[in-house]
Design a protein around this motif. Structure first.
Motif, short mmCIF file in Angstrom:
data_model
loop_
_atom_site.label_atom_id
_atom_site.label_comp_id
_atom_site.label_asym_id
_atom_site.label_seq_id
_atom_site.Cartn_x
_atom_site.Cartn_y
_atom_site.Cartn_z
N UNK A 20 0.83 -1.20 0.00
CA UNK A 20 0.00 0.00 0.00
C UNK A 20 0.87 1.25 0.00
N UNK A 21 1.91 1.27 0.85
CA UNK A 21 2.80 2.43 0.90
C UNK A 21 3.46 2.66 -0.46
N UNK A 22 3.91 1.57 -1.09
CA UNK A 22 4.57 1.70 -2.39
C UNK A 22 3.60 2.18 -3.46
N UNK A 23 2.36 1.67 -3.41
CA UNK A 23 1.37 2.05 -4.42
C UNK A 23 0.96 3.50 -4.28
N UNK A 24 0.91 3.99 -3.03
CA UNK A 24 0.55 5.39 -2.81
C UNK A 24 1.71 6.32 -3.17
N UNK A 60 -10.28 -5.23 -0.66
CA UNK A 60 -11.24 -4.78 0.35
C UNK A 60 -11.06 -3.30 0.66
N UNK A 61 -9.81 -2.82 0.63
CA UNK A 61 -9.54 -1.41 0.89
C UNK A 61 -9.89 -0.52 -0.29
N UNK A 62 -10.08 -1.11 -1.48
CA UNK A 62 -10.42 -0.32 -2.65
C UNK A 62 -9.23 0.09 -3.50
N UNK A 63 -8.02 -0.37 -3.11
CA UNK A 63 -6.85 -0.05 -3.93
C UNK A 63 -6.84 -0.88 -5.22
N UNK A 114 -1.08 7.52 4.99
CA UNK A 114 -0.80 6.19 4.41
C UNK A 114 -1.97 5.65 3.62
N UNK A 115 -3.17 6.24 3.79
CA UNK A 115 -4.34 5.81 3.03
C UNK A 115 -4.76 6.84 1.98
#
Length: 358
Positions: A20-24, A60-63, A114-115
């Motif tokens: 997630x951190x990398x994708x953001x 589930x988080x929508x990423x 982070x989100x």
């Protein structure tokens, strides 16, 4: 009512957080295909089932999103704007206490960053301005901001909101995140093993939160057929003076006693006052607070010495925001209460010494 159980993060959760951190940080173009579970497993050196769990978490988080028969793809993620109604009151509280309370905001901001969410912090006075919440998707609200004037305003805004930093289980007509004090107090009593021959004292602030802590203490005492010899009340902002005066007058009464406090502020002031009377922790008294303020790098003592019922500030902020994001994505009229367990952290002020139980 949900109870959050603290546990070690699984490998799939850890990898999902890293991804997630990398994708953001370097977001791929929307609708780009994501690696399959098999490919992800090979890249990360994990099993295929673990890789499936990672992808499920990110979906589930929508990423990510799945297209049947085609695979998993990067989503066009909406960037939410969250208002944080919380602000330390440093003009009133000592710097050490203010720094600890400020951690709630720090953890909330870290979570939102982070989100991929924007955040704006509001003071209590600001929330009464016209159209103050314009452009926001939801509100994280400190319990200190909730009163007869602000609550109608929050409801009138029609925005999803979660009240956090709560400490009582009284019925609420809004979603909230609160600390479960009972678990930590039970751990403390199990560690201390007080008996009918022990002399027990209880110190409580006159604030609503401390009075709740006092009631929980008394309930747990009664379940073990324990009765405090005396219950002392202290009124902010005169706690330091009242603690020193009480100890000076009752010094010998506290010798070989177990002293329970409803806050770490009380425990810290009592500890210092007892040291001035040449009392030694563990040998002459045992002392417990609530909050674990020293565990959040405050400057009261180095190293930390106060035994405490630990309130996990990071978990409180994270779980409240997770709930808020779910409410934004899936609007509902239902109100959810999340209870976060506490635990006992023994330190020098409650170190066991056989002399104290003789």
């Amino acid at each position: 009512m949900f109870v959050i159980k603290t546990r070690r993060k699984s490998k799939s959760v850890q990898i999902a957080e890293t991804l997630r951190r990398e994708l953001l940080k370097n977001p791929p173009a929307p609708d780009t295909r994501m690696a399959s579970a098999t490919e992800l497993a090979a890249d990360c050196g994990i099993s295929v089932p673990t890789a499936h769990n990672v992808l499920n978490l990110l979906v589930k988080e929508g990423l990510l999103y799945r297209k049947h028969g085609s695979g998993t793809f990067f989503a066009r993620k909406k960037k939410y704007a969250i208002g944080i109604l919380d602000q330390p009151v440093g003009a009133i509280l000592p710097q050490e206490i203010d720094a600890v309370l400020g951690r709630f905001c720090e953890y909330a901001l870290d979570f939102l960053k982070s989100h991929n969410c924007d955040a704006k912090i509001f003071s209590y006075q600001e929330i009464f301005k016209k159209d103050v919440f314009s452009g926001l998707d939801g509100l994280l609200v400190s319990r200190l901001f909730v009163d007869g004037q602000s609550l109608p305003l929050l409801k009138k805004s029609k925005l999803p909101f979660v009240v956090y930093r709560c400490a009582t289980t009284e019925k609420k007509d809004y979603s909230c995140c609160e600390f479960e004090i009972e678990s930590g107090i039970k751990e403390a009593l199990q560690y201390l093993k007080p008996g009918k021959n022990n002399r027990i004292f209880l110190f409580a602030e006159t604030t609503p939160e401390s009075q709740w802590h006092k009631n929980v203490y008394c309930t747990e005492f009664a379940a073990r057929q324990l009765v405090p010899e005396e219950v002392f009340s202290c009124t902010p902002p005169d706690i330091a003076v009242e603690c020193y005066r009480t100890v000076r007058i009752n010094a010998e009464k506290f010798r070989n006693a177990i002293i329970f406090c409803t806050t770490d502020v009380l425990a810290i002031n009592l500890y210092n006052a007892l040291l001035l009377e040449n009392f030694q922790p563990g040998r002459d008294f045992r002392l417990i607070g609530v909050g674990n303020m020293e565990g959040y790098n405050s400057n009261f003592h180095n190293p930390p010495v106060i035994s405490s019922i630990h309130k996990p500030i990071d978990t409180m902020s994270y779980e409240a925001l997770k709930l808020l994001l779910r409410m934004i994505k899936n609007p509902s009229d239902n109100h959810t209460a999340i209870r976060i367990p506490t635990r006992f952290i023994p330190r020098k002020s409650s170190d066991f010494n056989s002399d104290i139980n003789s």
